[in-house]
Design a protein around this motif. Structure first.
Motif, PDB file in Angstrom:
ATOM      1  N   THR A  47       0.474   6.401  -4.931  1.00  0.00           N
ATOM      2  CA  THR A  47      -0.208   5.715  -6.026  1.00  0.00           C
ATOM      3  C   THR A  47      -0.916   4.462  -5.539  1.00  0.00           C
ATOM      4  N   LEU A  48      -0.282   3.727  -4.649  1.00  0.00           N
ATOM      5  CA  LEU A  48      -0.827   2.451  -4.198  1.00  0.00           C
ATOM      6  C   LEU A  48      -1.664   2.555  -2.928  1.00  0.00           C
ATOM      7  N   HIS A  49      -1.815   3.767  -2.396  1.00  0.00           N
ATOM      8  CA  HIS A  49      -2.616   3.886  -1.173  1.00  0.00           C
ATOM      9  C   HIS A  49      -4.096   3.733  -1.528  1.00  0.00           C
ATOM     10  N   PRO A  50      -4.820   2.895  -0.794  1.00  0.00           N
ATOM     11  CA  PRO A  50      -6.225   2.655  -1.151  1.00  0.00           C
ATOM     12  C   PRO A  50      -7.106   3.900  -1.059  1.00  0.00           C
ATOM     13  N   ALA A  51      -6.746   4.867  -0.196  1.00  0.00           N
ATOM     14  CA  ALA A  51      -7.528   6.109  -0.157  1.00  0.00           C
ATOM     15  C   ALA A  51      -7.429   6.838  -1.484  1.00  0.00           C
ATOM     16  N   MET A  52      -6.217   6.907  -2.043  1.00  0.00           N
ATOM     17  CA  MET A  52      -6.052   7.505  -3.361  1.00  0.00           C
ATOM     18  C   MET A  52      -6.728   6.646  -4.422  1.00  0.00           C
ATOM     19  N   GLY A  53      -6.637   5.328  -4.248  1.00  0.00           N
ATOM     20  CA  GLY A  53      -7.288   4.432  -5.199  1.00  0.00           C
ATOM     21  C   GLY A  53      -8.777   4.680  -5.289  1.00  0.00           C
ATOM     22  N   THR A  54      -9.401   4.946  -4.147  1.00  0.00           N
ATOM     23  CA  THR A  54     -10.831   5.256  -4.130  1.00  0.00           C
ATOM     24  C   THR A  54     -11.089   6.653  -4.670  1.00  0.00           C
ATOM     25  N   TYR A  55     -10.305   7.616  -4.196  1.00  0.00           N
ATOM     26  CA  TYR A  55     -10.571   9.023  -4.501  1.00  0.00           C
ATOM     27  C   TYR A  55     -10.475   9.311  -5.995  1.00  0.00           C
ATOM     28  N   LEU A  56      -9.474   8.729  -6.667  1.00  0.00           N
ATOM     29  CA  LEU A  56      -9.280   9.020  -8.094  1.00  0.00           C
ATOM     30  C   LEU A  56      -9.406   7.766  -8.965  1.00  0.00           C
ATOM     31  N   ASP A  57     -10.107   6.769  -8.454  1.00  0.00           N
ATOM     32  CA  ASP A  57     -10.566   5.643  -9.283  1.00  0.00           C
ATOM     33  C   ASP A  57      -9.461   4.755  -9.831  1.00  0.00           C
ATOM     34  N   LEU A  58      -8.309   4.705  -9.173  1.00  0.00           N
ATOM     35  CA  LEU A  58      -7.287   3.769  -9.624  1.00  0.00           C
ATOM     36  C   LEU A  58      -7.578   2.362  -9.122  1.00  0.00           C
ATOM     37  N   ALA A  59      -8.221   2.248  -7.971  1.00  0.00           N
ATOM     38  CA  ALA A  59      -8.586   0.927  -7.456  1.00  0.00           C
ATOM     39  C   ALA A  59      -9.648   0.291  -8.355  1.00  0.00           C
TER      40      ALA A  59
ATOM     41  N   GLU B 105      -3.140  14.443 -24.599  1.00  0.00           N
ATOM     42  CA  GLU B 105      -4.206  13.538 -24.190  1.00  0.00           C
ATOM     43  C   GLU B 105      -3.802  12.088 -24.428  1.00  0.00           C
ATOM     44  N   ALA B 106      -3.010  11.871 -25.471  1.00  0.00           N
ATOM     45  CA  ALA B 106      -2.532  10.508 -25.733  1.00  0.00           C
ATOM     46  C   ALA B 106      -1.646  10.011 -24.603  1.00  0.00           C
ATOM     47  N   HIS B 107      -0.871  10.906 -23.996  1.00  0.00           N
ATOM     48  CA  HIS B 107      -0.040  10.516 -22.857  1.00  0.00           C
ATOM     49  C   HIS B 107      -0.919  10.107 -21.667  1.00  0.00           C
ATOM     50  N   VAL B 108      -1.979  10.861 -21.412  1.00  0.00           N
ATOM     51  CA  VAL B 108      -2.885  10.521 -20.318  1.00  0.00           C
ATOM     52  C   VAL B 108      -3.446   9.117 -20.527  1.00  0.00           C
ATOM     53  N   GLN B 109      -3.879   8.837 -21.739  1.00  0.00           N
ATOM     54  CA  GLN B 109      -4.424   7.513 -22.040  1.00  0.00           C
ATOM     55  C   GLN B 109      -3.364   6.420 -21.870  1.00  0.00           C
ATOM     56  N   ALA B 110      -2.134   6.723 -22.282  1.00  0.00           N
ATOM     57  CA  ALA B 110      -1.058   5.739 -22.144  1.00  0.00           C
ATOM     58  C   ALA B 110      -0.784   5.441 -20.678  1.00  0.00           C
ATOM     59  N   PHE B 111      -0.757   6.461 -19.838  1.00  0.00           N
ATOM     60  CA  PHE B 111      -0.527   6.237 -18.413  1.00  0.00           C
ATOM     61  C   PHE B 111      -1.705   5.496 -17.788  1.00  0.00           C
ATOM     62  N   ALA B 112      -2.923   5.777 -18.228  1.00  0.00           N
ATOM     63  CA  ALA B 112      -4.086   5.072 -17.686  1.00  0.00           C
ATOM     64  C   ALA B 112      -3.982   3.570 -17.975  1.00  0.00           C
ATOM     65  N   HIS B 113      -3.588   3.196 -19.192  1.00  0.00           N
ATOM     66  CA  HIS B 113      -3.411   1.783 -19.526  1.00  0.00           C
ATOM     67  C   HIS B 113      -2.255   1.176 -18.726  1.00  0.00           C
ATOM     68  N   THR B 114      -1.180   1.948 -18.612  1.00  0.00           N
ATOM     69  CA  THR B 114       0.011   1.452 -17.915  1.00  0.00           C
ATOM     70  C   THR B 114      -0.270   1.205 -16.437  1.00  0.00           C
ATOM     71  N   LEU B 115      -1.181   1.980 -15.849  1.00  0.00           N
ATOM     72  CA  LEU B 115      -1.490   1.869 -14.419  1.00  0.00           C
ATOM     73  C   LEU B 115      -2.745   1.033 -14.159  1.00  0.00           C
ATOM     74  N   SER B 116      -3.221   0.307 -15.138  1.00  0.00           N
ATOM     75  CA  SER B 116      -4.404  -0.536 -14.941  1.00  0.00           C
ATOM     76  C   SER B 116      -4.032  -1.807 -14.176  1.00  0.00           C
ATOM     77  N   GLY B 117      -5.059  -2.438 -13.605  1.00  0.00           N
ATOM     78  CA  GLY B 117      -4.853  -3.747 -12.978  1.00  0.00           C
ATOM     79  C   GLY B 117      -4.628  -3.732 -11.483  1.00  0.00           C
ATOM     80  N   TRP B 118      -4.825  -2.579 -10.817  1.00  0.00           N
ATOM     81  CA  TRP B 118      -4.632  -2.509  -9.360  1.00  0.00           C
ATOM     82  C   TRP B 118      -5.979  -2.580  -8.650  1.00  0.00           C
ATOM     83  N   THR B 119      -5.991  -3.269  -7.520  1.00  0.00           N
ATOM     84  CA  THR B 119      -7.226  -3.427  -6.762  1.00  0.00           C
ATOM     85  C   THR B 119      -6.916  -3.415  -5.266  1.00  0.00           C
TER      86      THR B 119
END
Length: 556
Positions: free
Chosen positions: A179-191, A243-257
């Motif tokens: 989850t915290l690897h920057p390659a994954m952050g780039t690949y799936l837009d978590l960064a 879909e509501a769960h997906v949105q909840a996890f997206a908010h919960t995992l926000s804020g990483w750079t």
């Protein structure tokens, strides 16, 4: 003539699936969950065919010691001497292969060099399997023209090294590291996935990572029983999440750079860097409480790191995770259609390693390889017709090279034989580590063609073009002189000279004694024909025909 005959044999691979009425691979077998006593053969004194099967499952291809003393740890002779249990223990401790993002050789070349020569064969096989579940593709990492280093290689090398490092570790820790690897952050837009604009206005974070974390990396789409079968209600599958769960996890995992000395300002981003895990920046994180799976809510007002921990714990403890992951690991290492009992037993190992620990991959991998369905000279008789899996392109290449005592000669760095193997694999539909999408090279639920409900994931990339490519690659390895000049060296002197002995050798060491009478006759007649050529050409022809037969292509 050689190519036409072999293509006929290989095309049969697509059609050679069980007829209607074959034993159902999902019929529960009379097996005690968690049992470690191997019934087919004692684990500590495996027969030669059993040792060969083990090496097909736990390495990038069986090889013989050929008089080397003591026998190498990945040789048939060594496995027979120390036993399956000890061989696995040794592999857990073998020196780890690593990737270098700044090396001259591409990562695909490095991958094949490790696969042929690396001592950590089992670690590499497991990491390769994990890379097809927790997918990052080198194609999805942009190369920044503002920096001198090749970001796609640097990022992907670091990610592959992570998978190698964690292959026998704690899956919950692996989830966090991924989850915290920057390659994954780039690949799936978590960064730089922010919950606010620079003016402080709330926005919906990107859902890419949250969605794939649930759907592809951990849980799948539908609820599963512990034996891997879907849960049915009124005959219909039941979704794991909404879909509501997906949105909840997206908010919960926000804020990483990306890692930096300081966090960016509200609504801003840090530039990409692949030197360290991503950092949490609460200024861009949604602190509100969100409902995750099974009615669990995140802590109101918590920061990005605490919310990330809560999200991953929620997924890690979900009942769908063990069967979803364990079945895929069995598919990559042993068979595409494990029985319900096989899956259940591995799930039990995932849930509890014997000391109350959940997610211990070391225990899971050992149990997969020591299980009755994996061990013995051949698969269980009741499952013979449905057991095994099509060798994916990468394993087709490495099994041939290792089976002929092959080496990759770089001539002090002046040639790149690993690149040739990588090109061959790419031509057959598997460009490592450049999966075409987050769904990897082929989906785990792909059906076997004409299989009556059987799964055949690797068949998803087997078509007229890639079938022809398999024949051409094998032909180039054996018959083209330029292959050797590029540093891919195989040793045909290990093969017997007499035609009958040669066919028997291939049956013994390449098919662990399962060669059919039809294949035996095809190979023997071909190499005994007056037009077959000299001794070297007859050896090449025998290997060519055997290796492209369905009996070799389907690893059992």
């Amino acid at each position: 003539m050689i190519r036409r005959l072999t293509l006929s044999l290989l095309v049969c691979t697509v059609a050679c699936v069980p007829e209607e009425g074959s034993p159902n691979p999902d019929t529960p077998q009379p097996e005690t969950p968690g049992q470690q006593t191997q019934r087919a053969e004692p684990l500590d004194t495996p027969s030669e065919p059993n040792a060969l099967r083990f090496l097909e499952q736990a390495t990038f291809g069986p090889r013989l010691a050929h008089g080397v003393t003591p026998p190498p740890g990945d040789s048939v002779e060594h496995i027979m001497a120390v036993g399956i249990r000890q061989a696995i223990t040794e592999q857990f401790a073998a020196p780890r292969s690593t990737f270098d993002g700044l090396a001259t050789e591409d990562l695909g070349s490095q991958f094949f060099h490790h696969a042929i020569h690396g001592q950590d064969q089992l670690r590499q096989r497991v990491a390769f399997a994990l890379s097809q579940v927790l997918v990052v593709s080198q194609n999805g990492i942009p190369n920044l023209i503002s920096t001198p280093e090749p970001e796609p290689r640097v990022a992907m090398a670091s990610y592959l090294n992570l998978l190698n490092q964690r292959a026998f570790g704690d899956f919950r820790q692996l989830m966090e590291d991924v989850t915290l690897h920057p390659a994954m952050g780039t690949y799936l837009d978590l960064a730089n996935n922010k919950a606010f604009k620079p003016n402080g206005q709330p926005i919906a974070p990107n859902e890419n990572y949250a969605r794939e974390l649930l759907q592809l990396f951990t849980l799948g789409l539908y609820q599963l029983q512990e034996n891997g079968e879907p849960v049915l209600v009124a005959g219909e599958k039941v979704p794991v999440y909404t879909e509501a769960h997906v949105q909840a996890f997206a908010h919960t995992l926000s804020g990483w750079t990306y890692a930096a000395p300081t966090c960016p300002a509200l609504g801003r981003s840090n530039p990409a860097t692949y030197a360290a895990p991503m950092m949490d920046c609460d200024v861009n994180h949604d602190r509100t409480s969100r409902e995750l799976l099974r009615g669990v809510w995140t802590t109101p007002g918590a920061g990005a790191r605490q919310h990330m921990e809560e999200a991953l714990d929620n997924i890690f403890n979900d009942p769908n995770l063990p069967p979803f992951l364990c079945k895929q690991l069995i598919q990559h290492l042993v068979t595409s259609n494990p029985s319900q009992a096989y899956v259940q037993d591995i799930v039990n190992a995932f849930k509890d390693n014997g000391s109350g620990k959940r997610g211990d991959l070391r225990t899971v991998i050992r149990r997969i390889l020591q299980h009755d369905e994996a061990r013995g000279a051949t698969p269980p008789a009741s499952q013979l017709a449905t057991f095994g899996h099509l060798r994916p392109p990468a394993l087709h290449v490495t099994t041939l090279v290792r089976g002929l005592d092959g080496t990759l000669d770089t001539l002090g760095g002046t040639q790149d034989p690993g690149a040739l193997l990588s090109d061959w694999s790419q031509g057959m539909g598997q460009h490592v580590p450049r999966a075409p999408s987050v769904f990897s090279y082929y989906p785990p639920g792909a059906p076997a063609p004409g299989g009556g409900g059987l799964l055949g994931p690797e068949f998803a990339i087997l078509d007229t073009a890639t079938v022809t490519a398999r024949a051409n690659v094998t032909h180039d390895l054996l018959f083209r002189a330029t292959t050797a000049t590029k540093g891919v060296l195989v040793d045909l002197d290990i093969l017997p000279s007499a035609s009958a002995d040669l066919v028997q050798w291939l049956d013994r060491y390449w098919l662990h004694g399962t060669m059919s009478e039809d294949l035996h006759d095809v190979v023997l007649n071909a190499i005994s024909h007056p037009d077959a050529g000299d001794l070297t050409r007859r050896k090449r022809l025998a290997v060519y025909l055997t290796s492209l037969s369905p009996e070799f292509q389907i690893q059992r």
